[in-house]
Design a protein around this motif. Structure first.
Motif, PDB file in Angstrom:
ATOM      1  N   LEU A 208       0.834  -1.206   0.000  1.00  0.00           N
ATOM      2  CA  LEU A 208       0.000   0.000   0.000  1.00  0.00           C
ATOM      3  C   LEU A 208       0.867   1.253   0.000  1.00  0.00           C
ATOM      4  CD1 LEU A 208      -2.821  -0.960   2.541  1.00  0.00           C
ATOM      5  CD2 LEU A 208      -2.814  -1.191   0.054  1.00  0.00           C
ATOM      6  N   LYS A 209       0.416   2.259  -0.758  1.00  0.00           N
ATOM      7  CA  LYS A 209       1.144   3.530  -0.880  1.00  0.00           C
ATOM      8  C   LYS A 209       0.203   4.645  -0.439  1.00  0.00           C
ATOM      9  CE  LYS A 209       3.702   1.591  -4.797  1.00  0.00           C
ATOM     10  NZ  LYS A 209       4.942   1.322  -4.075  1.00  0.00           N
ATOM     11  N   LEU A 210       0.295   5.021   0.832  1.00  0.00           N
ATOM     12  CA  LEU A 210      -0.651   5.961   1.409  1.00  0.00           C
ATOM     13  C   LEU A 210      -0.590   7.337   0.745  1.00  0.00           C
ATOM     14  CD1 LEU A 210      -0.312   5.070   5.203  1.00  0.00           C
ATOM     15  CD2 LEU A 210      -1.987   4.239   3.552  1.00  0.00           C
ATOM     16  N   PHE A 256     -16.976  -9.550  -6.830  1.00  0.00           N
ATOM     17  CA  PHE A 256     -17.146  -8.236  -7.446  1.00  0.00           C
ATOM     18  C   PHE A 256     -17.266  -7.127  -6.407  1.00  0.00           C
ATOM     19  CE2 PHE A 256     -18.153 -10.832 -11.162  1.00  0.00           C
ATOM     20  CZ  PHE A 256     -17.391 -10.181 -12.122  1.00  0.00           C
ATOM     21  N   ALA A 257     -17.142  -7.479  -5.123  1.00  0.00           N
ATOM     22  CA  ALA A 257     -17.120  -6.477  -4.062  1.00  0.00           C
ATOM     23  C   ALA A 257     -15.721  -6.277  -3.493  1.00  0.00           C
ATOM     24  CB  ALA A 257     -18.071  -6.891  -2.938  1.00  0.00           C
ATOM     25  N   LEU A 258     -14.758  -7.082  -3.960  1.00  0.00           N
ATOM     26  CA  LEU A 258     -13.389  -6.998  -3.453  1.00  0.00           C
ATOM     27  C   LEU A 258     -12.672  -5.773  -4.004  1.00  0.00           C
ATOM     28  CD1 LEU A 258     -12.376 -10.732  -3.964  1.00  0.00           C
ATOM     29  CD2 LEU A 258     -12.786  -9.613  -1.760  1.00  0.00           C
ATOM     30  N   PRO A 259     -11.718  -5.237  -3.261  1.00  0.00           N
ATOM     31  CA  PRO A 259     -10.898  -4.152  -3.814  1.00  0.00           C
ATOM     32  C   PRO A 259     -10.013  -4.665  -4.939  1.00  0.00           C
ATOM     33  CG  PRO A 259      -9.988  -4.902  -1.729  1.00  0.00           C
ATOM     34  CD  PRO A 259     -11.316  -5.606  -1.895  1.00  0.00           C
ATOM     35  N   THR A 260      -9.532  -3.747  -5.760  1.00  0.00           N
ATOM     36  CA  THR A 260      -8.699  -4.133  -6.898  1.00  0.00           C
ATOM     37  C   THR A 260      -7.386  -4.758  -6.444  1.00  0.00           C
ATOM     38  OG1 THR A 260      -7.842  -3.348  -9.037  1.00  0.00           O
ATOM     39  CG2 THR A 260      -7.525  -1.906  -7.123  1.00  0.00           C
ATOM     40  N   ALA A 261      -6.718  -5.419  -7.376  1.00  0.00           N
ATOM     41  CA  ALA A 261      -5.539  -6.226  -7.049  1.00  0.00           C
ATOM     42  C   ALA A 261      -4.256  -5.392  -7.021  1.00  0.00           C
ATOM     43  CB  ALA A 261      -5.387  -7.342  -8.084  1.00  0.00           C
ATOM     44  N   PRO A 262      -3.374  -5.642  -6.052  1.00  0.00           N
ATOM     45  CA  PRO A 262      -2.075  -4.960  -6.048  1.00  0.00           C
ATOM     46  C   PRO A 262      -1.251  -5.233  -7.303  1.00  0.00           C
ATOM     47  CG  PRO A 262      -2.505  -5.975  -3.912  1.00  0.00           C
ATOM     48  CD  PRO A 262      -3.581  -6.460  -4.836  1.00  0.00           C
ATOM     49  N   THR A 268       0.435  -1.957 -14.767  1.00  0.00           N
ATOM     50  CA  THR A 268       0.341  -0.557 -15.191  1.00  0.00           C
ATOM     51  C   THR A 268       1.721   0.039 -15.420  1.00  0.00           C
ATOM     52  OG1 THR A 268      -1.724  -0.282 -13.968  1.00  0.00           O
ATOM     53  CG2 THR A 268      -0.530   1.720 -14.550  1.00  0.00           C
ATOM     54  N   THR A 269       2.643  -0.267 -14.532  1.00  0.00           N
ATOM     55  CA  THR A 269       4.020   0.231 -14.686  1.00  0.00           C
ATOM     56  C   THR A 269       4.677  -0.361 -15.926  1.00  0.00           C
ATOM     57  OG1 THR A 269       4.202   0.431 -12.279  1.00  0.00           O
ATOM     58  CG2 THR A 269       6.250   0.451 -13.533  1.00  0.00           C
ATOM     59  N   GLN A 270       4.496  -1.652 -16.139  1.00  0.00           N
ATOM     60  CA  GLN A 270       5.116  -2.314 -17.290  1.00  0.00           C
ATOM     61  C   GLN A 270       4.604  -1.752 -18.612  1.00  0.00           C
ATOM     62  OE1 GLN A 270       4.157  -6.424 -16.531  1.00  0.00           O
ATOM     63  NE2 GLN A 270       6.018  -6.788 -15.336  1.00  0.00           N
ATOM     64  N   ALA A 279      -1.740   3.133  -8.051  1.00  0.00           N
ATOM     65  CA  ALA A 279      -1.351   2.912  -6.654  1.00  0.00           C
ATOM     66  C   ALA A 279      -2.387   3.514  -5.703  1.00  0.00           C
ATOM     67  CB  ALA A 279       0.020   3.522  -6.397  1.00  0.00           C
ATOM     68  N   GLY A 280      -2.914   4.680  -6.067  1.00  0.00           N
ATOM     69  CA  GLY A 280      -3.950   5.309  -5.241  1.00  0.00           C
ATOM     70  C   GLY A 280      -5.214   4.482  -5.188  1.00  0.00           C
TER      71      GLY A 280
END
Length: 301
Positions: A208-210, A256-262, A268-270, A279-280
């Motif tokens: 996580l990146k606060l 479909f209620a779970l948060p998105t995957a790390p 996205t970076t690749q 990250a947000g």
């Protein structure tokens, strides 16, 4: 609600512990990349393989379940494509927004399903992953490369190299043979799998990146509301339309209620997307899910 709270708080406590460990420098900066790699390539595939190898794939209701999963995903993809045409999002921005809506935290999902529904739920959840993981990977790559020509090889290579997809395919193939897991194999895979989810949740917290969650607040909140509130509502409606069993309906809503995957941040970076936005989304959705999941599950679970 009290029972759901008792089920959920240990899972989010592990996520927060991972965040606290990473920020305190314990056990060392080099630990987390190695732990993520071990989990992604060994421990979690062992869990998926073992779950699918025991899944009743001959069950005639599986076809309707798989169709319901793909319908929910298709609704999200169509709405996002229309929004992109209206707002004119570039691919670098469109990719993270798509992943924020369609990807899901597999570690949290399977830990939750295992706590609520045990081995039967995990076997059924492995079917969800076998359908969703390839589909969301393809849609994510398409979104991130929307302004470039994408060859079939560019779409297929992330699937061929994805250990989760390979584990799902191998587990499904093994289940169809009907031979089971002989000679202590089930126990061996079970020991590997037992380490996967706690370690995975710690790694989620460590990733996580606060600071990223404080940028573009409106966009982050709107996308998070779409993922954590609108998507489970659509899933509940589709489950009702398809007349799914109570277990299948609950699993459809949960995933479909779970948060998105790390891992969305890595992709996205690749592919040169907006990594800060991604990250947000990962950070804010993971934190908000501690409140949204109990509410959604109490209503539809």
């Amino acid at each position: 609600m009290p029972a759901l709270f008792l089920t959920l708080w240990p899972l989010f406590a592990l996520i927060l512990a991972g965040l606290a460990f990473r920020r305190s420098g314990f056990p060392g900066e080099g630990f987390w990349p190695a732990a993520e790699k071990l989990n992604y390539f060994v421990l979690f595939p062992a869990l998926l393989f073992a779950s699918l190898a025991k899944a009743p794939l001959a069950d005639p209701t599986l076809l309707g379940f798989a169709a319901a999963i793909l319908v929910v995903l298709a609704v999200a993809a169509i709405v996002l494509a229309l929004l992109r045409r209206w707002r004119g999002w570039p691919a670098a921005r469109y990719g993270p927004l798509v992943q924020g809506m369609i990807r899901f935290n597999t570690y949290l999902g399977l830990a939750l399903v295992g706590s609520l529904y045990g081995t039967e739920g995990l076997a059924r959840a492995a079917v969800v992953l076998a359908v969703l993981v390839p589909a969301v990977n393809v849609l994510s790559v398409i979104a991130l490369t929307a302004e470039r020509e994408t060859s079939a090889r560019q779409l297929l290579m992330p699937l061929v190299r994805n250990p989760l997809i390979l584990a799902c395919a191998a587990g499904a193939a093994f289940a169809l043979t009907g031979v089971g897991l002989p000679f202590g194999t089930e126990r061996f895979l079970g020991l590997l799998a037992a380490a996967s989810l706690p370690l995975g949740l710690l790694c989620v917290g460590a990733a996580l990146k606060l600071a990223a969650a404080r940028a573009e607040t409106t966009t982050l909140l709107l996308n998070s509301a779409g993922r954590l509130v609108a998507m489970p509502l659509v899933a509940a409606l589709v489950a009702w339309l398809f007349v799914l069993s109570p277990l299948d309906a609950s699993l459809l809503v949960i995933f479909f209620a779970l948060p998105t995957a790390p891992t969305a941040y890595v992709l996205t970076t690749q592919l040169k997307g907006d990594a800060t936005l991604m990250a947000g989304l990962v950070t804010l959705q993971t934190l908000l899910a501690a409140a949204s999941l109990p509410l959604v599950l109490s209503l539809f679970g």
